[in-house]
Design an enzyme around this catalytic site. Structure first.
Site, PDB file in Angstrom:
ATOM      1  N   THR A  71     -43.018   6.376 -15.010  1.00 15.62           N
ATOM      2  CA  THR A  71     -42.524   5.430 -16.005  1.00 15.62           C
ATOM      3  C   THR A  71     -42.872   5.884 -17.426  1.00 15.62           C
ATOM      4  O   THR A  71     -43.956   6.394 -17.673  1.00 15.62           O
ATOM      5  CB  THR A  71     -43.150   4.047 -15.738  1.00 15.62           C
ATOM      6  OG1 THR A  71     -42.776   3.659 -14.420  1.00 15.62           O
ATOM      7  CG2 THR A  71     -42.657   3.014 -16.727  1.00 15.62           C
TER       8      THR A  71
ATOM      9  N   GLU B 113     -42.341  -0.543  -8.159  1.00 10.27           N
ATOM     10  CA  GLU B 113     -41.452   0.026  -7.127  1.00 10.27           C
ATOM     11  C   GLU B 113     -40.038  -0.535  -7.277  1.00 10.27           C
ATOM     12  O   GLU B 113     -39.365  -0.890  -6.311  1.00 10.27           O
ATOM     13  CB  GLU B 113     -42.033  -0.297  -5.735  1.00 10.27           C
ATOM     14  CG  GLU B 113     -41.423   0.402  -4.539  1.00 10.27           C
ATOM     15  CD  GLU B 113     -41.554   1.911  -4.565  1.00 10.27           C
ATOM     16  OE1 GLU B 113     -42.440   2.417  -5.265  1.00 10.27           O
ATOM     17  OE2 GLU B 113     -40.728   2.562  -3.901  1.00 10.27           O
TER      18      GLU B 113
ATOM     19  N   GLY C 160     -51.315   4.184 -13.289  1.00  8.68           N
ATOM     20  CA  GLY C 160     -52.654   3.663 -13.010  1.00  8.68           C
ATOM     21  C   GLY C 160     -53.705   4.741 -13.161  1.00  8.68           C
ATOM     22  O   GLY C 160     -53.533   5.859 -12.683  1.00  8.68           O
TER      23      GLY C 160
END
Lengths: 656, 656
Positions: free
Chosen positions: A136, A417, A175
């Site tokens: 992303t 997702e 993350g």
């Protein structure tokens, strides 16, 4: 033990443990899960401060300490089984290596050649490198073709130049990217010989292995505070960072020494593996929902409020019909989602043999429902956790209730997702394709075969007794799907007939398409629940409880969406009233078993982490104990008094 | 300035400022608000760190510092007007004296005798005491009769003994109680001469005026971390704390020197004042919603995502019908709620004259709708903010978007000033009373007069053109109310006829009663919107925009609840399809004005506090700037590396 809870448990008509076997997937799984969890929970080394009392920096530190300990113990106990690892890591919810284990390593495994796997996997397994998955970007999410990061092959040096050409191309959200990871799988547009070949994955070292400083050309950091329950997320800007050609993940596509691009032969297995990933998120939604239900149903059995009759004492709030209608459909949905995920996994496993021999006929059907199911369950989970929180009144606002944290997890499911609206539209695109196939007389795949089934024009329910027949409930859902899918296809067709371009017509039909896609997913969930009950191996008393929950799930769904069923007269107003009355009676049927049903989710207090949802029900004692630990209470007189209030309160009385 | 936003503003068909006058309540109010806000926003003394980067202790300190400064400036500027104070204090959202100003002082004013007011108000006004309002207890919320704290009169010493007899009787939640307040209005059960006279209010000093330590018998503190956006909340345990008799608020009820209890003569004005309090919360919901809309509509005009046609570039996400359907009905609801609140305030003001001469005929009607309106708007606000947040994709999770903070405010509205479900049931109780009155042939108060209106059996809409007629939309809502109220009354009656006790019947009808209550509130909102447009003094271009929003509000409501309208055939499926099609066309009508409409809410960047919602639309730049400030980024290599990761990453490669 709170006497209310004790009484609730005594009056249950079934053994909680029987339902635990249902959600765990069998008696042996339950035994194993409990054993593995106990290894963490009984280990004094894992006792720790409440995360909600810590600053983010402190959270990152404590997360690091305990995550490393956890991984060491995994080696010590020699755990390798997927489920064992899930249970063990699941017992510490602030795990710092989740992205490493669930996305970084699988990328190497799924996209790397054998040689690449041999090089990187042992390093990753032993945490000699810590990885993240950087896809992303600041300006680009679900639409992958829009990603801007570039990987340009330089044949002079046999390297890729990794680059973030714009502000919006910065990686954003991965993350543990900002502060912890040493490496990342970076998704970038591959350029070679001046041509773009679309997105591919690259292994990019981010930080020095000597001192963890960012490598030349790498800028990274934390993206700042977010909603509760979120792990740390980072940004990454690459300024002409060079990596060797061998760092491109080349299992499928390849770039040769001279810069030639070799297309992937068949990447449909990658596509297939996404199905399992989405099943996992659906199970995740069920898990989050189960914890929210445990907390609010138990609390509702302990909490007393408002008199029903003057002087008659305050009843447990679980006795109010309105409270039951808030919570029991969510409890039912939790089981529905567990069974839907299991059903999809079973269909997928059954199709594996076909895939292996190159038969991918059922893949689109499966892929589509997996996208839809993730979206549908995530939406319901988001809404459900919120309802559970509100059902706990003010106390649901406290971090100590754990509900704000669960809400953070639930609401993240809506976006990870694949963003839900985008996913629904993917499902709709598939459904529209099926309509065309049906009109061309082709046989439809199994999950959409309802489209061409002959059906009566009116629901054949005559009395409440008929509502016990689960197949009649399924009929209603099938009819609704048929109608909504057909209607969306007609709207689309009409738009095109009246001169709209294809993409305009599609955009102008979004609302109908999304409605049809949701109905398709809803049907799959109801069907999975109905089939699950029919085939499952459990006690008759537990099956009876599940049947009530299944009826409640299906009937409250009809009630909530009654317009869909009334629209063409398939259901009459009288039938909807019958559904409402029967729904109300189901609430009363479920009520005596409610606590036993949520007990069956079997989440230990130490994992549930909620003062409201504890097994002993000593809600108020735990609330008070927890409040006393608040860091704001450290001094009897707060520092703000000395600094600010004292001069104010003690200044000349006349002036402010 | 982001070029997309600029273009949006240029193509608007009306002047934003005209709608600003609508929400502010007139041109002069807008001018004044902007002036007052500028006093705070242009004052460098109020520049401060981002609250989301601070620990709670730091937040309390900074809140104290700036709140005191704010109050001093209020004196300096000599501000007294209610609106001025609201604007001024509203410009700093972390204000530490909100409960002091909005609950503590009004209690003294509303419940204290003249003498008591003379004693306490100057102290409170000058912040020589800081007060809170302590009503809610650990075990007791909306059901006030259940409160357990006692105030027992001791005639020997002419004192009340304030006491928390149980764990659950601890005061819990009052704002700023734990760390800041020196005094509290405590709500307690009054006992004198061995008899309980129900709840009354008492002024209780909590902390020493010398050093702020808790007074003897007083235990208090912070209740711990909560959802974002919440001020600090405290607990209070009283152990036989003695206060002079004169500290009971005695405007209505009294206890004499010998301990005799004198009943209040007429407390209906207190009851009436609750109407205004709930209007304020309804306005609060509109305000929160307006900010969420500003953020997500502006962001949706800047954000580009997914191609509609291959290679056709990524459109603004605001161009997607699905995105429009998420956001525009919420924008419409914001105006609906502002106008509903204003309408109710006007009706209330009109009724004041009747109240003054002792005519309280309309009070029940007003009080009921005020409870319902607060619940209805708070629910919609809670859901709406959540939808706005999700409409911003991942970035809506960031604190820097401000949406998590707004969500905290929105969701709190559901529970403050009466829990919503309890409020709906109060409304339902009133509606059931009206049904009985109607059956007895009595004339009904104006807000429920729809119950006895004659109405056609079918909606008279024949074509989409008819949907432009706002009174036909009102008809549909009235019919729905009539049917749902009647149905709830019948269900209740049937239960009683078949032998259920009154309270059982009531409980078993909860779902239908709540549905009827919600429909009643929904009708009031739609009617207020329709009437508001008809009577408002504004430009024709602005009125046209508002009319589209009003239609969208009413029609999307019919679509979302289509089952309610189809149930008895009042609407046909074809009419519902017409509604859907017209709703879709309204989205397209509103689209070009969307940014100008949210601009009209006119919240300055510094108050909105959102990187996504800034006026200049430079979203990505602001996101990056904000991230760089995160305290987690202070060191290039995080301390967790030195403490934990280094030994791991650099240890013997073979071992974990």
């Amino acid at each position: 033990m709170n006497p209310d809870l004790q009484r609730e448990r005594e009056k249950a008509t079934f053994e909680s443990i029987d339902l635990t076997y249902v959600t765990d997937g069998g008696r042996e799984k339950t035994r194993r899960r409990r054993y593995i969890e106990s290894l963490v929970l009984n280990d004094p080394a894992f006792k720790h401060e409440d995360f909600s009392f810590l600053t983010r920096n402190e959270q990152i530190n404590l997360g690091a300490k305990l995550s490393i300990l956890l991984e060491k113990k995994i080696k010590q106990y020699n755990l390798h089984d997927e489920d064992d690892l899930k249970y063990f890591r699941g017992a510490f919810p602030h795990h710092a290596f989740l992205v490493h284990h669930l996305m970084f390593k699988p990328s190497i495994l799924g996209q790397g050649t054998e040689e690449q796997q041999k090089k990187w996997l042992p390093l990753a397994d032993n945490l000699k490198i810590i990885g993240t998955y950087a896809q992303t970007e600041l300006g680009h999410g679900t639409f992958l073709r829009g990603l801007e990061t570039t990987a340009t092959f330089d044949p002079k040096t046999d390297e890729f130049v990794m680059h973030s050409p714009t502000l919006t191309s910065m990686k954003w959200w991965p993350g543990h990217l900002g502060r912890i990871s040493s490496h990342a799988i970076v998704v970038a547009q591959l350029y070679t010989k001046g041509e773009c070949h679309g997105i591919h994955q690259f292994m990019v070292p981010l930080r020095s292995m000597k001192d963890h400083t960012p490598l030349p050309g790498v800028t990274l950091g934390d993206i700042g505070p977010k909603l509760d329950g979120f792990l740390d997320n980072g940004f990454l800007k690459l300024d002409h960072v060079r990596i060797p050609r061998e760092n491109m993940m080349m299992k499928f596509a390849q770039v040769t020494r001279d810069g030639s691009y070799i297309k992937p032969v068949n990447s449909r297995m990658t596509y297939a593996s996404m199905v399992l990933m989405r099943v996992a998120f659906t199970e995740g939604a069920a898990k989050v929902l189960s914890q929210a239900c445990m907390i609010s149903v138990r609390y509702s059995a302990v909490r007393h409020q408002t008199e029903m009759t003057p002087g008659g004492g305050e009843p447990q709030i679980l006795d109010y019909q309105s409270q039951q209608y808030k919570l029991f459909p969510i409890v039912a949905a939790t089981y529905a989602f567990y069974l839907a995920a299991r059903n999809l996994k079973a269909i997928y496993t059954g199709a594996q043999d076909e895939f292996k021999v190159g038969n991918f006929e059922s893949l689109a059907d499966l892929h589509s429902i997996s996208s839809g199911l993730k979206a549908f369950c995530a939406d319901a989970c988001n809404k459900g956790v919120e309802t559970c929180r509100h059902a706990c009144g003010g106390h649901g606002f406290l971090q100590a209730s754990r509900l704000p944290y669960l809400y953070g997890l639930a609401t993240a499911l809506v976006i990870v997702e694949g963003e839900n609206t985008v996913l629904y539209l993917q499902v709709a695109r598939y459904l529209m394709k099926c309509v065309s196939q049906a009109m061309a007389g082709q046989k439809l795949p199994s999950l959409v075969s309802y489209m061409t089934e002959e059906r009566q024009h009116q629901w054949s329910v005559k009395s409440q007794a008929d509502l016990h027949d689960l197949s009649l409930l399924l009929d209603a859902y099938k009819h609704r799907c048929q109608r909504l899918v057909t209607m969306a296809a007609e709207k689309l067709q009409n738009q095109i007939m009246s001169g709209s371009a294809q993409h305009e017509a599609w955009n102008n039909t979004h609302l109908s398409l999304i409605k049809a896609a949701k109905a398709h997913c809803h049907l799959f969930v109801v069907r999975s629940f109905v089939d699950g009950i029919r085939t499952m191996d459990t006690s008759e008393s537990a099956r009876a409880v599940l049947k009530s929950l299944c009826q409640l799930y299906a009937l409250s769904g009809i009630q909530e969406h009654s317009g869909d069923f009334l629209h063409d007269g398939y259901l009459s107003g009288d039938q909807v009233s019958m559904v409402s009355d029967f729904t109300a009676s189901l609430l009363a049927t479920i009520r005596p078993n409610a606590v036993a049903i949520v007990d069956a989710f079997d989440v230990p207090d130490a994992i549930l982490g909620s003062v409201l949802g504890r097994y002993d029900g000593r809600v108020y004692e735990h609330l008070y104990e927890s409040a006393k630990q608040s860091p704001v209470n450290k001094q009897e007189v707060h520092e703000s008094y000395h600094k600010y209030y004292k001069p104010l309160l003690q200044s000349d009385r006349a002036k402010l």
